[in-house]
Motif scaffolding. Structure first.
Motif, mmCIF file in Angstrom:
data_model
loop_
_atom_site.group_PDB
_atom_site.id
_atom_site.type_symbol
_atom_site.label_atom_id
_atom_site.label_comp_id
_atom_site.label_asym_id
_atom_site.label_seq_id
_atom_site.Cartn_x
_atom_site.Cartn_y
_atom_site.Cartn_z
ATOM 1 N N UNK A 62 -0.029 -4.318 47.672
ATOM 2 C CA UNK A 62 0.090 -4.255 46.218
ATOM 3 C C UNK A 62 0.673 -5.556 45.665
ATOM 4 N N UNK A 63 0.695 -6.591 46.482
ATOM 5 C CA UNK A 63 1.223 -7.881 46.049
ATOM 6 C C UNK A 63 0.175 -8.633 45.218
ATOM 7 N N UNK A 64 0.609 -9.473 44.289
ATOM 8 C CA UNK A 64 -0.347 -10.219 43.467
ATOM 9 C C UNK A 64 -1.087 -11.266 44.288
ATOM 10 N N UNK A 65 -2.369 -11.436 43.987
ATOM 11 C CA UNK A 65 -3.183 -12.443 44.670
ATOM 12 C C UNK A 65 -4.177 -13.018 43.672
ATOM 13 N N UNK A 66 -4.889 -14.059 44.111
ATOM 14 C CA UNK A 66 -5.833 -14.736 43.241
ATOM 15 C C UNK A 66 -7.250 -14.699 43.758
ATOM 16 N N UNK A 67 -8.190 -14.999 42.868
ATOM 17 C CA UNK A 67 -9.603 -15.146 43.204
ATOM 18 C C UNK A 67 -10.079 -16.467 42.613
ATOM 19 N N UNK A 68 -10.835 -17.216 43.378
ATOM 20 C CA UNK A 68 -11.352 -18.506 42.925
ATOM 21 C C UNK A 68 -12.834 -18.411 42.595
ATOM 22 N N UNK A 69 -13.228 -19.010 41.465
ATOM 23 C CA UNK A 69 -14.619 -19.030 41.017
ATOM 24 C C UNK A 69 -15.123 -20.461 40.923
ATOM 25 N N UNK A 70 -16.421 -20.639 41.237
ATOM 26 C CA UNK A 70 -17.105 -21.906 41.016
ATOM 27 C C UNK A 70 -17.735 -21.898 39.623
ATOM 28 N N UNK A 71 -17.583 -22.986 38.897
ATOM 29 C CA UNK A 71 -18.212 -23.102 37.590
ATOM 30 C C UNK A 71 -19.718 -23.349 37.739
ATOM 31 N N UNK A 72 -20.527 -22.856 36.806
ATOM 32 C CA UNK A 72 -21.967 -23.141 36.847
ATOM 33 C C UNK A 72 -22.223 -24.649 36.789
ATOM 34 N N UNK A 73 -23.279 -25.062 37.463
ATOM 35 C CA UNK A 73 -23.663 -26.470 37.497
ATOM 36 C C UNK A 73 -24.925 -26.687 36.660
ATOM 37 N N UNK A 74 -25.241 -27.937 36.320
ATOM 38 C CA UNK A 74 -26.454 -28.196 35.531
ATOM 39 C C UNK A 74 -27.681 -27.573 36.194
ATOM 40 N N UNK A 75 -28.546 -26.912 35.422
ATOM 41 C CA UNK A 75 -29.674 -26.188 36.024
ATOM 42 C C UNK A 75 -30.726 -27.085 36.655
ATOM 43 N N UNK A 76 -30.825 -28.313 36.193
ATOM 44 C CA UNK A 76 -31.859 -29.213 36.735
ATOM 45 C C UNK A 76 -31.207 -30.285 37.601
ATOM 46 N N UNK A 77 -31.789 -30.615 38.741
ATOM 47 C CA UNK A 77 -31.225 -31.681 39.576
ATOM 48 C C UNK A 77 -31.333 -33.016 38.863
ATOM 49 N N UNK A 78 -30.414 -33.939 39.150
ATOM 50 C CA UNK A 78 -30.454 -35.234 38.470
ATOM 51 C C UNK A 78 -31.743 -35.997 38.726
ATOM 52 N N UNK A 79 -32.293 -35.875 39.921
ATOM 53 C CA UNK A 79 -33.540 -36.586 40.259
ATOM 54 C C UNK A 79 -34.249 -35.803 41.360
ATOM 55 N N UNK A 80 -35.275 -35.010 41.011
ATOM 56 C CA UNK A 80 -35.983 -34.225 42.032
ATOM 57 C C UNK A 80 -36.535 -35.066 43.168
ATOM 58 N N UNK A 81 -36.909 -36.301 42.881
ATOM 59 C CA UNK A 81 -37.464 -37.157 43.931
ATOM 60 C C UNK A 81 -36.439 -37.437 45.016
ATOM 61 N N UNK A 82 -35.164 -37.518 44.641
ATOM 62 C CA UNK A 82 -34.129 -37.755 45.642
ATOM 63 C C UNK A 82 -33.976 -36.554 46.576
ATOM 64 N N UNK A 83 -34.114 -35.368 46.023
ATOM 65 C CA UNK A 83 -34.027 -34.170 46.859
ATOM 66 C C UNK A 83 -35.214 -34.101 47.814
ATOM 67 N N UNK A 84 -36.399 -34.437 47.329
ATOM 68 C CA UNK A 84 -37.578 -34.470 48.194
ATOM 69 C C UNK A 84 -37.404 -35.490 49.309
ATOM 70 N N UNK A 85 -36.858 -36.642 48.975
ATOM 71 C CA UNK A 85 -36.640 -37.671 49.993
ATOM 72 C C UNK A 85 -35.630 -37.198 51.031
ATOM 73 N N UNK A 86 -34.591 -36.488 50.588
ATOM 74 C CA UNK A 86 -33.598 -36.001 51.533
ATOM 75 C C UNK A 86 -34.188 -34.917 52.428
ATOM 76 N N UNK A 87 -35.058 -34.093 51.872
ATOM 77 C CA UNK A 87 -35.743 -33.084 52.686
ATOM 78 C C UNK A 87 -36.539 -33.751 53.806
ATOM 79 N N UNK A 88 -37.189 -34.862 53.498
ATOM 80 C CA UNK A 88 -37.915 -35.602 54.530
ATOM 81 C C UNK A 88 -36.953 -36.187 55.560
ATOM 82 N N UNK A 89 -35.799 -36.643 55.095
ATOM 83 C CA UNK A 89 -34.773 -37.175 55.995
ATOM 84 C C UNK A 89 -34.332 -36.122 57.013
ATOM 85 N N UNK A 90 -34.378 -34.844 56.613
ATOM 86 C CA UNK A 90 -33.908 -33.760 57.463
ATOM 87 C C UNK A 90 -34.992 -33.181 58.373
#
Length: 364
Positions: A62-90
């Motif tokens: 019954x002791x007090x505790x906390x919960x942590x939340x992540x804030x929403x991030x921008x819905x669109x990636x800054x540069x989709x081409x960079x994500x595609x390039x990283x996918x190829x890197x992987x």
């Protein structure tokens, strides 16, 4: 509900919210038993899973505790081409682990609104926020519910914004901290301007007048004494609790932190697209230089690879989050660790208070 930060704990020792499983109800219960303040980590969980962990923890304390939340991030990636390039890197990782990549477009809000709704309907003592500051209306709603709010900040500008929005307190996170840097922005231009905890703490304390919790590389009671002496109301520790037997971190992760195989940590975007401090393994070395600033898109993309590496027992492909002080980790039960830290803190503070020339220190 408590009305002041000091009402939330016996000792000013806070177990950090560690998303990904480490901050489970069992760990939180042990920390609370020892007299510290514990957090559950709601990041990456469904609202239902978050509520179930709250229910489990309430069933044993019954002791007090906390919960942590992540804030929403921008819905669109800054540069989709960079994500595609990283996918190829992987591509080599995909072949090595025999699994596909995740969906980079799996979502960017982490079900924030639904989690807020649950926490307003079933209030906990404290809610903290990472990756941004919620709107004043959200902070006001928690205030009306009797919930104390904390916003994670990594610079003075963020600290002033959080105070202006109505946060009750701030978690001041130095660059030494393990896991993600919790600042508001995800800009590569910021990667080389991280502030060490003591310097950042002094800057923030001069800029705001709300209580602050200090976080970043803290592993010993003497370090806690240092940040309290510098003006913090409490100290938040993550890596120190990660290796506790109650921690939900994987056995591989715990062994990596305490086993001495890995020699250093660094900030990397390799696993998530946001700077996060972890042990330097093969994945970090090979992919960190190429990872774009795209969160949570990169997190979703690499998720199956990390899971596959864990399944086959390969720490070289896992996100092994750890702070700079990881070599000082002690494999103690959580309650015992809090008690040890509290004794070290008391010893450090009593030593600092001893007047010069006190005969008890052997000086004349």
């Amino acid at each position: 509900m408590p009305t002041e930060l000091n009402d939330l704990f016996t000792f000013p020792i806070v177990q950090a919210p560690m998303a990904g499983g480490a901050s489970c109800p069992q760990l939180a219960a042990g920390v609370l038993e020892g007299g510290g303040l514990a957090f559950l980590a709601a990041g990456y969980k469904t609202p239902e899973a978050m509520y179930e962990e709250i229910r489990q923890l309430r069933a044993v304390t019954d002791r007090p505790f906390g919960v942590n939340l992540f804030l929403p991030q921008p819905p669109a990636p800054p540069d989709p081409a960079q994500i595609e390039a990283y996918a190829e890197q992987l591509a080599g990782e995909v072949e090595w682990y025999g699994t596909g990549l995740g969906d980079a477009d799996a979502g960017t809000d982490d079900a924030f609104d639904a989690k807020v709704a649950i926490l307003l309907d079933e209030p906990v003592a404290l809610v903290s926020f990472t990756f941004g500051c919620p709107p004043p209306a959200v902070l006001d709603a928690f205030a009306r519910a009797g919930t104390y709010t904390v916003v994670t900040v990594t610079n003075v500008v963020e600290a002033r914004r959080a105070q202006a929005a109505g946060a009750d307190a701030l978690c001041v996170q130095g660059v030494e901290a393990g896991g993600h840097q919790g600042g508001f922005r995800n800009d590569p231009r910021d990667d080389r301007v991280g502030r060490g905890l003591l310097t950042l703490l002094a800057e923030v304390l001069e800029a705001v007048d709300v209580p602050v919790i200090a976080a970043g590389g803290l592993m010993r009671g003497g370090q806690i004494a240092a940040v309290l002496s510098a003006g913090a109301a409490a100290a938040q520790l993550g890596t120190a609790f990660l290796v506790c037997p109650e921690s939900g971190a994987s056995a591989l992760h715990k062994r990596a932190v305490s086993g001495g195989v890995f020699t250093r940590t660094e900030l990397t975007r390799a696993f998530s697209g946001r700077p996060a401090r972890g042990l330097v393994n093969r994945f970090v070395r090979e992919h960190g230089p190429y990872a774009p600033a795209a969160y949570p898109q990169v997190h979703h993309l690499t998720s199956p690879l990390r899971a596959a590496a864990a399944r086959v027992g390969d720490p070289q492909g896992m996100a092994l989050w750890a702070g700079q002080g990881y070599r000082l980790a002690r494999e103690l039960p959580a309650a015992e660790l809090v008690e040890v830290l509290a004794r070290e803190l008391a010893d450090a503070l009593s030593g600092a208070a001893k007047p010069a020339g006190d005969a008890s220190d052997g000086m004349l």
